[in-house]
Write a protein that holds these residues in place. Structure first.
Motif, mmCIF file in Angstrom:
data_model
loop_
_atom_site.group_PDB
_atom_site.id
_atom_site.type_symbol
_atom_site.label_atom_id
_atom_site.label_comp_id
_atom_site.label_asym_id
_atom_site.label_seq_id
_atom_site.Cartn_x
_atom_site.Cartn_y
_atom_site.Cartn_z
ATOM 1 N N ASP A 51 -6.348 -19.422 -15.116
ATOM 2 C CA ASP A 51 -7.140 -20.396 -15.876
ATOM 3 C C ASP A 51 -6.798 -20.320 -17.369
ATOM 4 O OD1 ASP A 51 -8.739 -18.410 -17.202
ATOM 5 O OD2 ASP A 51 -10.124 -18.374 -15.526
ATOM 6 N N ASP A 52 -7.187 -21.364 -18.105
ATOM 7 C CA ASP A 52 -6.838 -21.484 -19.520
ATOM 8 C C ASP A 52 -7.346 -20.312 -20.360
ATOM 9 O OD1 ASP A 52 -5.412 -23.825 -19.217
ATOM 10 O OD2 ASP A 52 -7.157 -25.109 -19.569
ATOM 11 N N ILE A 53 -8.533 -19.815 -20.066
ATOM 12 C CA ILE A 53 -9.105 -18.708 -20.845
ATOM 13 C C ILE A 53 -8.226 -17.471 -20.725
ATOM 14 C CG2 ILE A 53 -11.076 -17.137 -21.062
ATOM 15 C CD1 ILE A 53 -12.841 -19.539 -20.182
ATOM 16 N N LEU A 54 -7.839 -17.120 -19.517
ATOM 17 C CA LEU A 54 -6.991 -15.955 -19.301
ATOM 18 C C LEU A 54 -5.609 -16.175 -19.910
ATOM 19 C CD1 LEU A 54 -6.741 -13.143 -18.109
ATOM 20 C CD2 LEU A 54 -6.034 -14.197 -15.953
ATOM 21 N N ILE A 55 -5.064 -17.357 -19.737
ATOM 22 C CA ILE A 55 -3.739 -17.657 -20.295
ATOM 23 C C ILE A 55 -3.766 -17.520 -21.815
ATOM 24 C CG2 ILE A 55 -2.034 -19.493 -20.661
ATOM 25 C CD1 ILE A 55 -2.729 -20.494 -17.804
ATOM 26 N N ASN A 56 -4.775 -18.087 -22.466
ATOM 27 C CA ASN A 56 -4.859 -18.011 -23.931
ATOM 28 C C ASN A 56 -5.145 -16.600 -24.427
ATOM 29 O OD1 ASN A 56 -4.227 -20.698 -24.560
ATOM 30 N ND2 ASN A 56 -6.318 -21.344 -24.146
ATOM 31 N N SER A 57 -5.881 -15.794 -23.662
ATOM 32 C CA SER A 57 -6.191 -14.430 -24.105
ATOM 33 C C SER A 57 -5.013 -13.476 -23.931
ATOM 34 C CB SER A 57 -7.426 -13.889 -23.380
ATOM 35 O OG SER A 57 -7.150 -13.689 -22.011
ATOM 36 N N SER A 58 -3.979 -13.909 -23.219
ATOM 37 C CA SER A 58 -2.811 -13.059 -22.981
ATOM 38 C C SER A 58 -2.001 -12.796 -24.246
ATOM 39 C CB SER A 58 -1.895 -13.703 -21.940
ATOM 40 O OG SER A 58 -1.241 -14.841 -22.486
ATOM 41 N N GLY A 59 -2.148 -13.657 -25.246
ATOM 42 C CA GLY A 59 -1.325 -13.536 -26.437
ATOM 43 C C GLY A 59 0.020 -14.228 -26.294
ATOM 44 N N VAL A 61 0.265 -17.513 -25.098
ATOM 45 C CA VAL A 61 0.044 -18.952 -25.184
ATOM 46 C C VAL A 61 -1.156 -19.205 -26.082
ATOM 47 C CG1 VAL A 61 -0.566 -21.013 -23.848
ATOM 48 C CG2 VAL A 61 0.965 -19.314 -22.856
ATOM 49 N N SER A 62 -1.073 -20.257 -26.877
ATOM 50 C CA SER A 62 -2.213 -20.683 -27.689
ATOM 51 C C SER A 62 -2.342 -22.196 -27.576
ATOM 52 C CB SER A 62 -2.004 -20.271 -29.145
ATOM 53 O OG SER A 62 -3.060 -20.735 -29.940
ATOM 54 N N ASN A 63 -3.474 -22.642 -27.077
ATOM 55 C CA ASN A 63 -3.707 -24.082 -26.892
ATOM 56 C C ASN A 63 -2.564 -24.758 -26.146
ATOM 57 O OD1 ASN A 63 -6.168 -23.914 -28.283
ATOM 58 N ND2 ASN A 63 -5.076 -24.039 -30.228
ATOM 59 N N SER A 64 -2.125 -24.150 -25.067
ATOM 60 C CA SER A 64 -1.046 -24.638 -24.194
ATOM 61 C C SER A 64 0.335 -24.619 -24.844
ATOM 62 C CB SER A 64 -1.353 -26.044 -23.664
ATOM 63 O OG SER A 64 -2.484 -25.993 -22.826
ATOM 64 N N ASN A 65 0.456 -24.076 -26.037
ATOM 65 C CA ASN A 65 1.769 -23.923 -26.665
ATOM 66 C C ASN A 65 2.238 -22.485 -26.490
ATOM 67 O OD1 ASN A 65 2.241 -26.533 -27.688
ATOM 68 N ND2 ASN A 65 0.858 -26.132 -29.393
ATOM 69 N N ASP A 66 3.432 -22.303 -25.935
ATOM 70 C CA ASP A 66 3.973 -20.971 -25.736
ATOM 71 C C ASP A 66 4.234 -20.303 -27.076
ATOM 72 O OD1 ASP A 66 3.920 -21.870 -23.162
ATOM 73 O OD2 ASP A 66 6.073 -21.735 -22.820
ATOM 74 N N PHE A 67 3.849 -19.044 -27.176
ATOM 75 C CA PHE A 67 4.047 -18.271 -28.400
ATOM 76 C C PHE A 67 5.526 -17.981 -28.625
ATOM 77 C CE2 PHE A 67 4.006 -14.125 -30.682
ATOM 78 C CZ PHE A 67 3.359 -14.549 -31.839
#
Length: 178
Positions: A51-59, A61-67
């Motif tokens: 889910d988006d919350i887990l994906i964003n908390s991974s560091g 991805v931010s707002n669907s943009n790959d870091f």
């Protein structure tokens, strides 16, 4: 995921070859590649059911943009072998984009508390009785490839007390070398 992307990218494989990193070393350090697209990883993770919350908390991805984008990806491990973060080396030079970036600090990854390469070098540090501290990932990787296996690097920070303490626990008698 990043290893698979490296295997699919001739450009990334050529970059590593140009840097003198051989296939065995790529496999040892589990080096990979991040695509240049903005949401390639986030799309992959969503397809896998995250889910988006887990994906964003991974560091990652931010707002669907790959870091990490268009970078050689180097996993950062803790002393137990768990991947706790990533370092990325930009393939193409660009004056306004940093050449190297690390995962942002997360609950399991703190740049100032970890050293790159410590997982691979801990036994060699004990055997040699000293540690060599170099500047970055590629320095550690190439030193290791050419037989200097008691080498570590800070993670884009000045050497910290926490990093020295972690090394001292392995060494038991950290010596100062100039």
């Amino acid at each position: 995921y990043y290893i698979e992307q490296l295997n699919l990218s001739e450009k990334a494989k050529q970059y590593l070859k140009k840097r003198g990193i051989d296939q065995r070393t790529i496999e040892i350090f589990k080096i990979g590649y991040a695509q240049a697209e903005r949401n390639f990883l986030s799309g992959f993770l969503k397809e896998k059911g995250f889910d988006d919350i887990l994906i964003n908390s991974s560091g990652l991805v931010s707002n669907s943009n790959d870091f990490f984008r268009n970078r050689i990806i180097i996993p950062i491990h803790d002393l137990t072998g768990r991947v706790i973060g990533f370092g990325g080396r930009l393939i193409d030079s660009a004056p306004d984009i940093p050449k190297y970036i690390n995962s942002p600090d997360t609950p399991i990854f703190k740049k100032g508390e970890n050293l790159f390469g410590l997982l691979y070098s801990k036994q060699h540090i004990r055997e040699k009785g000293y540690v060599i501290v170099v500047e970055g990932y590629m320095d550690v990787i190439l030193c290791y490839q050419y037989g200097f296996k008691n080498v570590v690097a800070p993670l884009g920070t000045a050497l910290t007390q926490e990093q020295l303490e972690k090394t001292k626990r392995i060494l038991n008698n950290l010596k100062k070398f100039t």
